[in-house]
Design a protein around this motif. Structure first.
Motif, PDB file in Angstrom:
ATOM      1  N   GLU A 125       0.017  -5.214  -5.086  1.00 19.46           N
ATOM      2  CA  GLU A 125       0.947  -4.836  -4.023  1.00 19.46           C
ATOM      3  C   GLU A 125       0.285  -4.942  -2.655  1.00 19.46           C
ATOM      4  O   GLU A 125       0.901  -5.389  -1.676  1.00 19.46           O
ATOM      5  CB  GLU A 125       1.477  -3.431  -4.272  1.00 19.46           C
ATOM      6  CG  GLU A 125       2.426  -3.330  -5.452  1.00 19.46           C
ATOM      7  CD  GLU A 125       2.811  -1.894  -5.796  1.00 19.46           C
ATOM      8  OE1 GLU A 125       2.491  -0.984  -5.002  1.00 19.46           O
ATOM      9  OE2 GLU A 125       3.418  -1.711  -6.849  1.00 19.46           O
ATOM     10  N   ALA A 126      -0.979  -4.528  -2.587  1.00 17.55           N
ATOM     11  CA  ALA A 126      -1.713  -4.626  -1.317  1.00 17.55           C
ATOM     12  C   ALA A 126      -1.868  -6.089  -0.910  1.00 17.55           C
ATOM     13  O   ALA A 126      -1.727  -6.441   0.271  1.00 17.55           O
ATOM     14  CB  ALA A 126      -3.071  -3.947  -1.431  1.00 17.55           C
ATOM     15  N   LEU A 127      -2.155  -6.959  -1.876  1.00 15.75           N
ATOM     16  CA  LEU A 127      -2.294  -8.383  -1.577  1.00 15.75           C
ATOM     17  C   LEU A 127      -0.963  -8.979  -1.117  1.00 15.75           C
ATOM     18  O   LEU A 127      -0.928  -9.793  -0.187  1.00 15.75           O
ATOM     19  CB  LEU A 127      -2.811  -9.139  -2.809  1.00 15.75           C
ATOM     20  CG  LEU A 127      -4.269  -8.874  -3.188  1.00 15.75           C
ATOM     21  CD1 LEU A 127      -4.598  -9.541  -4.524  1.00 15.75           C
ATOM     22  CD2 LEU A 127      -5.216  -9.367  -2.111  1.00 15.75           C
ATOM     23  N   VAL A 128       0.132  -8.579  -1.753  1.00 16.48           N
ATOM     24  CA  VAL A 128       1.455  -9.063  -1.343  1.00 16.48           C
ATOM     25  C   VAL A 128       1.748  -8.613   0.087  1.00 16.48           C
ATOM     26  O   VAL A 128       2.237  -9.384   0.917  1.00 16.48           O
ATOM     27  CB  VAL A 128       2.546  -8.568  -2.316  1.00 16.48           C
ATOM     28  CG1 VAL A 128       3.937  -8.814  -1.754  1.00 16.48           C
ATOM     29  CG2 VAL A 128       2.400  -9.247  -3.673  1.00 16.48           C
TER      30      VAL A 128
ATOM     31  N   ALA B  85     -10.835  -1.603 -17.504  1.00 18.03           N
ATOM     32  CA  ALA B  85      -9.886  -0.483 -17.566  1.00 18.03           C
ATOM     33  C   ALA B  85      -9.468  -0.068 -16.157  1.00 18.03           C
ATOM     34  O   ALA B  85      -8.288   0.205 -15.897  1.00 18.03           O
ATOM     35  CB  ALA B  85     -10.507   0.694 -18.320  1.00 18.03           C
ATOM     36  N   LYS B  86     -10.429  -0.032 -15.239  1.00 14.81           N
ATOM     37  CA  LYS B  86     -10.127   0.371 -13.871  1.00 14.81           C
ATOM     38  C   LYS B  86      -9.200  -0.664 -13.210  1.00 14.81           C
ATOM     39  O   LYS B  86      -8.277  -0.292 -12.479  1.00 14.81           O
ATOM     40  CB  LYS B  86     -11.422   0.522 -13.071  1.00 14.81           C
ATOM     41  CG  LYS B  86     -11.239   1.214 -11.772  1.00 14.81           C
ATOM     42  CD  LYS B  86     -12.560   1.684 -11.240  1.00 14.81           C
ATOM     43  CE  LYS B  86     -12.284   2.758 -10.238  1.00 14.81           C
ATOM     44  NZ  LYS B  86     -13.185   3.843 -10.258  1.00 14.81           N
ATOM     45  N   MET B  87      -9.437  -1.930 -13.462  1.00 12.52           N
ATOM     46  CA  MET B  87      -8.588  -2.967 -12.893  1.00 12.52           C
ATOM     47  C   MET B  87      -7.183  -2.895 -13.464  1.00 12.52           C
ATOM     48  O   MET B  87      -6.213  -3.172 -12.750  1.00 12.52           O
ATOM     49  CB  MET B  87      -9.175  -4.363 -13.141  1.00 12.52           C
ATOM     50  CG  MET B  87     -10.316  -4.725 -12.207  1.00 12.52           C
ATOM     51  SD  MET B  87      -9.949  -4.493 -10.452  1.00 12.52           S
ATOM     52  CE  MET B  87      -8.641  -5.643 -10.220  1.00 12.52           C
TER      53      MET B  87
ATOM     54  N   SER C 239      -2.065  -3.089 -10.298  1.00 12.67           N
ATOM     55  CA  SER C 239      -0.757  -3.178  -9.649  1.00 12.67           C
ATOM     56  C   SER C 239      -0.849  -2.758  -8.190  1.00 12.67           C
ATOM     57  O   SER C 239      -0.201  -3.350  -7.324  1.00 12.67           O
ATOM     58  CB  SER C 239       0.270  -2.329 -10.399  1.00 12.67           C
ATOM     59  OG  SER C 239      -0.109  -0.965 -10.382  1.00 12.67           O
ATOM     60  N   LYS C 240      -1.703  -1.742  -7.922  1.00  9.87           N
ATOM     61  CA  LYS C 240      -1.893  -1.329  -6.523  1.00  9.87           C
ATOM     62  C   LYS C 240      -2.541  -2.453  -5.714  1.00  9.87           C
ATOM     63  O   LYS C 240      -2.147  -2.729  -4.581  1.00  9.87           O
ATOM     64  CB  LYS C 240      -2.768  -0.067  -6.444  1.00  9.87           C
ATOM     65  CG  LYS C 240      -2.114   1.172  -6.993  1.00  9.87           C
ATOM     66  CD  LYS C 240      -3.075   2.353  -6.913  1.00  9.87           C
ATOM     67  CE  LYS C 240      -2.528   3.577  -7.620  1.00  9.87           C
ATOM     68  NZ  LYS C 240      -3.501   4.666  -7.638  1.00  9.87           N
TER      69      LYS C 240
END
Length: 173
Positions: free
Chosen positions: A44-47, A33-35, A40-41
């Motif tokens: 985005e951080a990985l991108v 659930a937390k993932m 998405s955050k």
């Protein structure tokens, strides 16, 4: 035979295992659930991190390319200098051989022509200084025409060449 205490201990151990499995299952569901919430955050951080890494890699590649271009330019310049030196040597050899061949044929060199021109200039100056009437009225064009006429008078006349007609069989007829 099994006693009641043994059954009771077995039930307690079994309950503890069930509780522990239940907690592990709930922890996994919570992580899932937390993932989903933060996925998405994190994506985005990985991108963002990937874009930064790509810029660094691209800069490093450009620097390496610039260094390679500088080295190649240096090699090209050095090669050009060596080639120019070799062409210069080849040109000198060619000029020397042509000069020797012309000398054997009796063609005057540029130095000989320059020396003759200087001598002519000196003689003309002497004639002008003496004030000869012929030198003041004569122009270079008149002098050249007179020299050609004199040479034409002295040249032997070649006899006219006789033409012979041949018939179809190749005999003179």
């Amino acid at each position: 035979m099994a006693t009641a205490d043994d059954d009771s201990n077995n039930n307690k151990a079994s309950d503890r295992i069930k509780d522990s499995a239940q907690q592990i299952w709930l922890a996994g569901l919570g992580a899932f659930a937390k993932m989903q919430q933060e996925g998405s955050k994190a994506f985005e951080a990985l991108v963002k991190d990937g874009a930064g890494m790509q810029k660094k890699t691209q800069q490093a590649a450009e620097e390496t390319l610039a260094q390679a271009q500088q080295r190649m330019a240096g090699f090209a310049s050095e090669f050009g200098t060596k080639a120019a030196g070799q062409w210069g040597k080849l040109e000198n050899i060619f000029e020397e051989r042509v000069a020797r061949a012309l000398e054997k044929l009796g063609v005057p060199s540029a130095a000989d022509v320059a020396a003759l021109q200087a001598r002519i200039d000196t003689l003309e100056a002497q004639l002008k200084h003496r004030g000869g009437a012929a030198s003041e009225t004569a122009t270079p064009a008149k002098t050249a025409r007179a020299a050609r006429k004199t040479a034409a008078r002295k040249a032997p006349v070649a006899p006219a060449k006789k033409t012979v007609r041949r018939n179809k069989s190749g005999n003179a007829g």
